[in-house]
Design a protein around this motif. Structure first.
Motif, PDB file in Angstrom:
ATOM      1  N   GLU A  19      16.005-102.437  57.280  1.00 50.42           N
ATOM      2  CA  GLU A  19      15.464-101.771  57.986  1.00 50.42           C
ATOM      3  C   GLU A  19      13.285-103.115  57.561  1.00 50.42           C
ATOM      4  O   GLU A  19      13.682-103.748  57.480  1.00 50.42           O
ATOM      5  CB  GLU A  19      15.011-100.299  56.998  1.00 50.42           C
ATOM      6  N   ARG A  47      12.283-108.256  59.152  1.00 55.20           N
ATOM      7  CA  ARG A  47      13.669-106.824  59.375  1.00 55.20           C
ATOM      8  C   ARG A  47      14.233-107.256  59.175  1.00 55.20           C
ATOM      9  O   ARG A  47      14.896-108.292  59.200  1.00 55.20           O
ATOM     10  CB  ARG A  47      13.293-107.009  61.043  1.00 55.20           C
ATOM     11  N   SER A 105      19.515-103.677  60.602  1.00 55.35           N
ATOM     12  CA  SER A 105      19.576-102.638  60.859  1.00 55.35           C
ATOM     13  C   SER A 105      17.922-102.170  61.942  1.00 55.35           C
ATOM     14  O   SER A 105      17.954-101.216  62.633  1.00 55.35           O
ATOM     15  CB  SER A 105      20.264-101.556  59.955  1.00 55.35           C
ATOM     16  N   SER A 106      17.373-102.900  61.562  1.00 55.46           N
ATOM     17  CA  SER A 106      16.297-102.940  62.342  1.00 55.46           C
ATOM     18  C   SER A 106      16.679-102.756  63.975  1.00 55.46           C
ATOM     19  O   SER A 106      16.926-102.970  64.664  1.00 55.46           O
ATOM     20  CB  SER A 106      15.246-103.975  62.277  1.00 55.46           C
ATOM     21  N   GLY A 127      11.583 -97.248  59.079  1.00 61.62           N
ATOM     22  CA  GLY A 127      12.523 -96.621  59.510  1.00 61.62           C
ATOM     23  C   GLY A 127      13.058 -95.866  60.319  1.00 61.62           C
ATOM     24  O   GLY A 127      12.344 -94.468  60.154  1.00 61.62           O
ATOM     25  N   ARG A 145      17.581 -92.397  59.811  1.00 56.78           N
ATOM     26  CA  ARG A 145      18.597 -92.974  59.084  1.00 56.78           C
ATOM     27  C   ARG A 145      17.627 -92.871  57.950  1.00 56.78           C
ATOM     28  O   ARG A 145      18.081 -93.705  57.057  1.00 56.78           O
ATOM     29  CB  ARG A 145      18.355 -94.616  59.315  1.00 56.78           C
TER      30      ARG A 145
END
Length: 267
Positions: free
Chosen positions: A114, A133, A136-137, A235, A239
């Motif tokens: 994240e 970052r 998965s960002s 995030g 998630r």
């Protein structure tokens, strides 16, 4: 000189060098023992080092002569001397949280997948000075240089929780803006939350700054223990739900401890 004599001389030099390195290592260990315990006697130090009392006494004598340890006159115990403060001050003056924090922030972002940020206190706001970052960002939002409210962000709460009561009350006595339906604006609720931050070691914000955004932050300390910043992970809420938020909190606290050590703080 014979070849055998040369070999013997080289061997003596090698053994002498090894002994010198060992002495330095033991002397540093003495300083670390005193940093952990506050003070300690010769017997206690010798036991931790695994050496004879006479060896520990010699090491302490050298360190005392350099001003790195001092001895209590009444109890005979040793403690860190003013020389350590001089060295710590010289090192601390060269440390910069943004420089030291860059690799820690990147590693945390990669580990959590994240966005990770480092923030510092700026009057009544938290200012993000570093960002990285993770894989998965999903947002391209840039938090760098952005001032965010202390009461509605994880970094802000982590910073505010470790400020003097006068600073906390100065912030809580104002009319705090409600940014979302989840923003906590009650001074009483925020006081309770700030106490929890100190107890648990991390702060959480769920949909408080923006809807759909969750975050967790932990305090970063300087060499003297003062909280000088906060490192966070943020995030999307889907998630970072409760179970994963707790998992990320542990990673964030570990990153905060790593950065604090880089800033000279000894746990």
């Amino acid at each position: 000189m014979s070849e055998k004599s040369e070999d013997t001389g080289t061997g003596r030099q090698s053994r002498g060098a090894a002994a010198s390195v060992q002495s330095v290592d033991r002397a540093v260990s003495v300083l670390e023992i005193l940093a952990r315990h506050g003070d300690a006697g010769v017997t206690e130090i010798a036991e931790e080092l695994g050496v004879h009392k006479s060896t520990a006494f010699r090491l302490l004598g050298v360190l005392e002569a350099r001003g790195l340890v001092s001895q209590e006159q009444d109890r005979g115990k040793y403690y860190l001397g003013p020389g350590v403060l001089r060295l710590a001050g010289a090192a601390a003056s060269r440390l910069d949280i943004s420089q030291e924090g860059a690799p820690v922030c990147r590693e945390l972002a990669e580990d959590a997948g994240e966005t990770a940020n480092i923030a510092v206190l700026d009057d009544d706001a938290a200012v993000n000075i570093m960002q990285a970052r993770g894989s998965s960002s999903v947002t391209a939002q840039n938090w760098l240089g952005r001032r965010t409210p202390l009461h509605a962000t994880s970094s802000g709460k982590a910073l505010l929780a470790h400020q003097p009561k006068s600073v906390q009350e100065s912030v809580l006595s104002r009319k705090l803006p409600r940014l979302t339906e989840s923003t906590v604006i009650s001074p009483a609720e925020l006081r309770t939350e700030l106490k929890s931050v100190v107890k648990t070691g991390f702060a959480v914000a769920r949909d408080e700054l923006e809807l759909g955004l969750h975050a967790v932050a932990a305090p970063v300390r300087a060499h003297d223990g003062k909280v000088i910043g906060a490192i966070s992970v943020s995030g999307p809420s889907y998630r970072l739900e409760d179970e994963r938020l707790q998992e990320v909190a542990k990673r964030t606290m570990a990153a905060a401890q790593d950065l604090s050590r880089r800033m000279g703080y000894a746990y």
